[in-house]
Design a protein around this motif. Structure first.
Motif, PDB file in Angstrom:
ATOM      1  N   GLU A  82       0.956  -1.212  -0.009  1.00 42.53           N
ATOM      2  CA  GLU A  82       0.157   0.019  -0.158  1.00 42.53           C
ATOM      3  C   GLU A  82       0.870   1.120   0.146  1.00 42.53           C
ATOM      4  O   GLU A  82       1.778   1.420   0.786  1.00 42.53           O
TER       5      GLU A  82
ATOM      6  N   GLY B   7      -2.819   5.644  -0.569  1.00 42.23           N
ATOM      7  CA  GLY B   7      -3.501   4.733  -0.416  1.00 42.23           C
ATOM      8  C   GLY B   7      -3.998   3.428  -1.160  1.00 42.23           C
ATOM      9  O   GLY B   7      -4.703   2.582  -1.282  1.00 42.23           O
ATOM     10  N   GLU B   8      -3.476   3.723  -2.447  1.00 43.16           N
ATOM     11  CA  GLU B   8      -3.602   2.546  -3.538  1.00 43.16           C
ATOM     12  C   GLU B   8      -2.793   1.577  -3.433  1.00 43.16           C
ATOM     13  O   GLU B   8      -1.650   1.619  -2.575  1.00 43.16           O
ATOM     14  N   THR B   9      -2.802   0.456  -3.648  1.00 41.77           N
ATOM     15  CA  THR B   9      -2.203  -0.929  -3.723  1.00 41.77           C
ATOM     16  C   THR B   9      -1.419  -1.162  -5.185  1.00 41.77           C
ATOM     17  O   THR B   9      -2.278  -1.217  -5.839  1.00 41.77           O
TER      18      THR B   9
END
Length: 84
Positions: free
Chosen positions: A36, A40-42
């Motif tokens: 992550e 906030g994105e993976t």
């Protein structure tokens, strides 16, 4: 560009574990691991052994080779100029 012939070009995190450094870039590299990111994105994460944070050339810790000493040692061992 032909479809289904080229690998996916997407956002990937490259992580240098030795230096504790990671950066987000676009790549075709693949990985089963994810991380992550700060936004906030993976993203998929690829671990690398050396990056610009740990490479001796970029960190200024590069060894210098003493070429003059090598030449002098060779001449002492095998004779100076014109030996033969």
């Amino acid at each position: 560009m032909q479809q289904d012939k080229h690998p996916d070009y997407r956002q990937v995190v490259f992580r240098d574990r030795a230096a504790g450094y990671a950066f987000l870039t676009r790549s075709t590299a693949t990985s089963d691991q994810t991380i992550e990111w700060d936004d906030g994105e993976t993203y998929p994460v690829v671990d690398v052994e050396i990056s610009s944070e740990s490479h001796p050339f970029y960190t200024g810790k590069a060894r210098t080779v003493d070429t003059e000493g090598r030449v002098a040692r060779f001449e002492r061992r095998y004779g100076g100029e014109g030996a033969g």
